[in-house]
Design an enzyme around this catalytic site. Sequence first.
Site, PDB file in Angstrom:
ATOM      1  N   GLN A 197       1.154  -1.544   0.240  1.00  0.00           N
ATOM      2  CA  GLN A 197      -0.312  -0.143   0.268  1.00  0.00           C
ATOM      3  C   GLN A 197       0.493   1.213   0.068  1.00  0.00           C
ATOM      4  O   GLN A 197       0.733   2.838  -0.321  1.00  0.00           O
ATOM      5  CB  GLN A 197      -0.418  -0.448   1.490  1.00  0.00           C
ATOM      6  CG  GLN A 197      -1.891  -1.269   0.783  1.00  0.00           C
ATOM      7  CD  GLN A 197      -2.943  -1.303   2.411  1.00  0.00           C
ATOM      8  OE1 GLN A 197      -2.158  -1.554   3.246  1.00  0.00           O
ATOM      9  NE2 GLN A 197      -3.915  -0.275   1.908  1.00  0.00           N
TER      10      GLN A 197
ATOM     11  N   ARG B 265       3.994  -0.201  13.060  1.00  0.00           N
ATOM     12  CA  ARG B 265       3.179  -1.695  12.640  1.00  0.00           C
ATOM     13  C   ARG B 265       3.762  -1.634  10.665  1.00  0.00           C
ATOM     14  O   ARG B 265       3.462  -0.677  10.644  1.00  0.00           O
ATOM     15  CB  ARG B 265       2.673  -2.146  12.647  1.00  0.00           C
ATOM     16  CG  ARG B 265       1.662  -3.463  12.287  1.00  0.00           C
ATOM     17  CD  ARG B 265       0.525  -3.860  12.883  1.00  0.00           C
ATOM     18  NE  ARG B 265      -0.081  -5.098  11.820  1.00  0.00           N
ATOM     19  CZ  ARG B 265      -0.858  -5.410  11.194  1.00  0.00           C
ATOM     20  NH1 ARG B 265      -1.714  -3.856  11.476  1.00  0.00           N
ATOM     21  NH2 ARG B 265      -1.066  -6.148  10.340  1.00  0.00           N
TER      22      ARG B 265
ATOM     23  N   HIS C  80       0.625  -9.365   4.229  1.00  0.00           N
ATOM     24  CA  HIS C  80      -0.280  -8.686   4.289  1.00  0.00           C
ATOM     25  C   HIS C  80      -0.962  -8.660   3.228  1.00  0.00           C
ATOM     26  O   HIS C  80      -0.444  -7.244   2.452  1.00  0.00           O
ATOM     27  CB  HIS C  80       0.367  -7.104   5.067  1.00  0.00           C
ATOM     28  CG  HIS C  80      -1.136  -6.358   5.063  1.00  0.00           C
ATOM     29  ND1 HIS C  80      -1.235  -5.610   6.432  1.00  0.00           N
ATOM     30  CD2 HIS C  80      -2.181  -6.278   4.796  1.00  0.00           C
ATOM     31  CE1 HIS C  80      -2.106  -4.511   6.656  1.00  0.00           C
ATOM     32  NE2 HIS C  80      -2.754  -4.815   5.005  1.00  0.00           N
TER      33      HIS C  80
ATOM     34  N   ASN D  83      -1.902 -10.728   8.540  1.00  0.00           N
ATOM     35  CA  ASN D  83      -2.650  -9.702   9.114  1.00  0.00           C
ATOM     36  C   ASN D  83      -4.341 -10.405   8.392  1.00  0.00           C
ATOM     37  O   ASN D  83      -4.233 -10.733   7.068  1.00  0.00           O
ATOM     38  CB  ASN D  83      -2.185  -8.213   8.453  1.00  0.00           C
ATOM     39  CG  ASN D  83      -3.334  -7.465   8.574  1.00  0.00           C
ATOM     40  OD1 ASN D  83      -3.103  -6.864   9.018  1.00  0.00           O
ATOM     41  ND2 ASN D  83      -3.818  -7.515   7.272  1.00  0.00           N
ATOM     42  N   GLU D  84      -4.905 -10.537   8.916  1.00  0.00           N
ATOM     43  CA  GLU D  84      -6.301 -10.682   8.447  1.00  0.00           C
ATOM     44  C   GLU D  84      -6.569 -11.584   7.822  1.00  0.00           C
ATOM     45  O   GLU D  84      -7.089 -11.318   6.573  1.00  0.00           O
ATOM     46  CB  GLU D  84      -6.844  -9.186   7.883  1.00  0.00           C
ATOM     47  CG  GLU D  84      -6.970  -8.644   9.506  1.00  0.00           C
ATOM     48  CD  GLU D  84      -7.267  -6.988   8.480  1.00  0.00           C
ATOM     49  OE1 GLU D  84      -8.063  -5.747   8.887  1.00  0.00           O
ATOM     50  OE2 GLU D  84      -7.810  -7.143   6.771  1.00  0.00           O
TER      51      GLU D  84
ATOM     52  N   ASN E  51      -7.728  -6.019  14.600  1.00  0.00           N
ATOM     53  CA  ASN E  51      -7.953  -5.132  13.866  1.00  0.00           C
ATOM     54  C   ASN E  51      -9.834  -4.831  13.569  1.00  0.00           C
ATOM     55  O   ASN E  51     -10.419  -5.914  13.156  1.00  0.00           O
ATOM     56  CB  ASN E  51      -8.069  -4.999  12.205  1.00  0.00           C
ATOM     57  CG  ASN E  51      -6.640  -5.362  12.222  1.00  0.00           C
ATOM     58  OD1 ASN E  51      -5.619  -4.511  12.910  1.00  0.00           O
ATOM     59  ND2 ASN E  51      -6.021  -5.853  11.309  1.00  0.00           N
TER      60      ASN E  51
ATOM     61  N   TYR F  63     -13.046  -1.997  12.616  1.00  0.00           N
ATOM     62  CA  TYR F  63     -13.492  -1.049  12.040  1.00  0.00           C
ATOM     63  C   TYR F  63     -14.874  -0.529  11.940  1.00  0.00           C
ATOM     64  O   TYR F  63     -15.409   0.564  11.965  1.00  0.00           O
ATOM     65  CB  TYR F  63     -13.365  -0.711  10.037  1.00  0.00           C
ATOM     66  CG  TYR F  63     -12.207  -1.421  10.041  1.00  0.00           C
ATOM     67  CD1 TYR F  63     -11.250   0.410  10.125  1.00  0.00           C
ATOM     68  CD2 TYR F  63     -10.829  -1.921   9.696  1.00  0.00           C
ATOM     69  CE1 TYR F  63      -9.793   0.471   9.969  1.00  0.00           C
ATOM     70  CE2 TYR F  63      -9.979  -2.221   9.950  1.00  0.00           C
ATOM     71  CZ  TYR F  63      -9.190  -0.633   9.573  1.00  0.00           C
ATOM     72  OH  TYR F  63      -7.369  -0.683   9.210  1.00  0.00           O
TER      73      TYR F  63
ATOM     74  N   GLU G 172      -4.980  -2.216  14.306  1.00  0.00           N
ATOM     75  CA  GLU G 172      -5.697  -1.944  13.629  1.00  0.00           C
ATOM     76  C   GLU G 172      -6.765  -0.969  14.158  1.00  0.00           C
ATOM     77  O   GLU G 172      -8.029  -1.238  14.307  1.00  0.00           O
ATOM     78  CB  GLU G 172      -5.825  -2.160  11.770  1.00  0.00           C
ATOM     79  CG  GLU G 172      -5.014  -2.274  10.861  1.00  0.00           C
ATOM     80  CD  GLU G 172      -4.840  -2.902   9.512  1.00  0.00           C
ATOM     81  OE1 GLU G 172      -6.355  -2.363   9.058  1.00  0.00           O
ATOM     82  OE2 GLU G 172      -4.174  -3.473   8.949  1.00  0.00           O
TER      83      GLU G 172
ATOM     84  N   TRP H 109      -4.498   3.386  11.539  1.00  0.00           N
ATOM     85  CA  TRP H 109      -4.467   2.886  10.706  1.00  0.00           C
ATOM     86  C   TRP H 109      -5.527   4.412   9.613  1.00  0.00           C
ATOM     87  O   TRP H 109      -5.925   4.782  10.152  1.00  0.00           O
ATOM     88  CB  TRP H 109      -5.806   1.468  10.139  1.00  0.00           C
ATOM     89  CG  TRP H 109      -4.856   1.516   8.572  1.00  0.00           C
ATOM     90  CD1 TRP H 109      -5.961   2.181   7.920  1.00  0.00           C
ATOM     91  CD2 TRP H 109      -4.528   0.331   8.125  1.00  0.00           C
ATOM     92  NE1 TRP H 109      -5.674   1.607   6.245  1.00  0.00           N
ATOM     93  CE2 TRP H 109      -4.549   0.963   6.876  1.00  0.00           C
ATOM     94  CE3 TRP H 109      -3.545   0.022   8.631  1.00  0.00           C
ATOM     95  CZ2 TRP H 109      -4.120  -0.107   5.880  1.00  0.00           C
ATOM     96  CZ3 TRP H 109      -2.196  -0.461   7.439  1.00  0.00           C
ATOM     97  CH2 TRP H 109      -2.420  -0.551   6.521  1.00  0.00           C
TER      98      TRP H 109
ATOM     99  N   GLU I  25      -5.493   1.963  -1.336  1.00  0.00           N
ATOM    100  CA  GLU I  25      -6.491   1.450  -0.164  1.00  0.00           C
ATOM    101  C   GLU I  25      -6.956  -0.272  -1.280  1.00  0.00           C
ATOM    102  O   GLU I  25      -7.907  -0.158  -1.647  1.00  0.00           O
ATOM    103  CB  GLU I  25      -7.692   1.880   0.202  1.00  0.00           C
ATOM    104  CG  GLU I  25      -8.591   1.130   1.022  1.00  0.00           C
ATOM    105  CD  GLU I  25      -8.998   0.514   2.094  1.00  0.00           C
ATOM    106  OE1 GLU I  25      -8.777  -0.183   2.076  1.00  0.00           O
ATOM    107  OE2 GLU I  25      -7.213   1.036   3.185  1.00  0.00           O
ATOM    108  N   TRP I  26      -6.232  -1.350  -2.023  1.00  0.00           N
ATOM    109  CA  TRP I  26      -6.925  -2.091  -2.310  1.00  0.00           C
ATOM    110  C   TRP I  26      -7.444  -1.979  -3.610  1.00  0.00           C
ATOM    111  O   TRP I  26      -7.233  -0.994  -4.391  1.00  0.00           O
ATOM    112  CB  TRP I  26      -7.624  -3.187  -1.139  1.00  0.00           C
ATOM    113  CG  TRP I  26      -6.036  -3.766   0.463  1.00  0.00           C
ATOM    114  CD1 TRP I  26      -6.148  -2.727   0.877  1.00  0.00           C
ATOM    115  CD2 TRP I  26      -5.034  -3.803  -0.481  1.00  0.00           C
ATOM    116  NE1 TRP I  26      -5.339  -3.451   2.235  1.00  0.00           N
ATOM    117  CE2 TRP I  26      -3.925  -3.491   1.015  1.00  0.00           C
ATOM    118  CE3 TRP I  26      -4.291  -4.747  -0.896  1.00  0.00           C
ATOM    119  CZ2 TRP I  26      -3.055  -4.059   1.070  1.00  0.00           C
ATOM    120  CZ3 TRP I  26      -2.961  -5.104  -1.086  1.00  0.00           C
ATOM    121  CH2 TRP I  26      -2.563  -5.436   0.558  1.00  0.00           C
TER     122      TRP I  26
END
Length: 459
Positions: free
Chosen positions: A20, A77, A121, A165-166, A294, A296, A361, A413, A420-421
């Site tokens: 990213q 991180r 990631h 990650n995730e 993480n 959101y 995050e 984050w 952003e992907w």
Amino acid sequence: MNELRFPEHFLWGAATAAYQIEGAARDDGRGPSIWDTFSRTPGKVYQGHTGDVACDHYHRYADDVALMAELGLRAYRFSVSWPRIQPDGTGPANPRGLDFYDRLTDTLLDRGIDPIVTLYHWDLPQTLGDRGGWTNRDTAEHFATYATAVYARLGDRVDVWTTLNEPWCSAYLGYGNGVHAPGEQDPAAAFTAVHHLLLGHGLAARALRAAGARSVGITVNPADVRPADPESAADAAAVRLVDGLHNRIFLDPLLAGGYPDDVREHVARIVEPTFIRDGDEKLIAAPIDLLGINYYAPGYVAGRPDGAGNAAYPGTEGAVHFLPPTGPLTDMGWMIEPAGLTRLLERIAADYPGVPLLITENGAAFPDKPGADSPDGPAQVIDADRIAYLDGHLRAAHEAISRGVDLRGYLVWSFLDNFEWAEGYRKRFGIVHVDYLTQRRTPKASARWYQEVISRNGL
């Protein structure tokens, strides 16, 4: 309003991910990743954006770390790009790739910032992707080898290591609904990937410990799944199903010794789980020192026989209706509900006691626009919505601590606006604004607000 103080030694920092922000996609021997390929596939990423340049952090890391220090960050991180270390995913480590993370780690330490390494990631080397990616058991073995190579270079200076990650995103968004790389839409592949990702974690954690790592963990993105109607038995069953596919399929093997029976039964209706071999669950369940969280937004579901389900939750068709988000939303269209973070932290602490937690995050995208430069200084980015989001979620984290949750720190984050992907560069999560044409960095109002939070260790 009363001030809220966080515990002494509470860790304040920020997080990013290699693909990213780094750019330098072909520099110093880096090989292609599945995200290089995916972002070049027409229609997959907004306006065909790629991470080729991103924030050019690969060349600007020293200035970025100086800005971190100015803002008072105590921890940073970052993820290591696997194709920088092993361009094909296997074989000897690329010394020039390791050199970059060597320089970054030393620069952070020189500025008094603790490095926290995430080994994966989402940027799987494309060569491994061509061999099936995370549907191939060999990828888990290769991941452990890669982890060992990174530790051999950085282990004398990095104390905290997280493997993945995730993995929910890697498995379900990569192989289930296909909105992330590698873009497959195959429920059986998604569940196979879940297991091999967890196996990769177990193998890498064992390798890191054998090499001398002091703190080893993993970062997940658990969901606070809520019923549309708290009195409805059908909605409660929908919550149980979605919770199993999002949370317990990862947390139980990691922290409770194995996959839960109801999840196994659900998976078996879609694919025979022959990919789970004797000894795998014991390896996955080896004790960890830290669980990264993480968070959101929450999710609300209802149990309906005509429910459309969601391909990111294989097998929910005809059983679950996912409610659209309501109330104030972020620029990603996500609900803003800080209480969900408190509930989630309390639930994890109660169901899986004894593991220290770290918010790895938390943040929000909003349509930030800098003003004009003035004689008094550079342009300002007044992101009041982000400040309100962060303030609410820090209060929610503090509430969880007051209720006995062992929460050790908070990483916002993200440090920088970034790729952003699938959304490309149109969604901005950073507390530092990035002008992608000039690479100019401008700390937003949220960055200065966060600087004050850190300095007073509270709100």
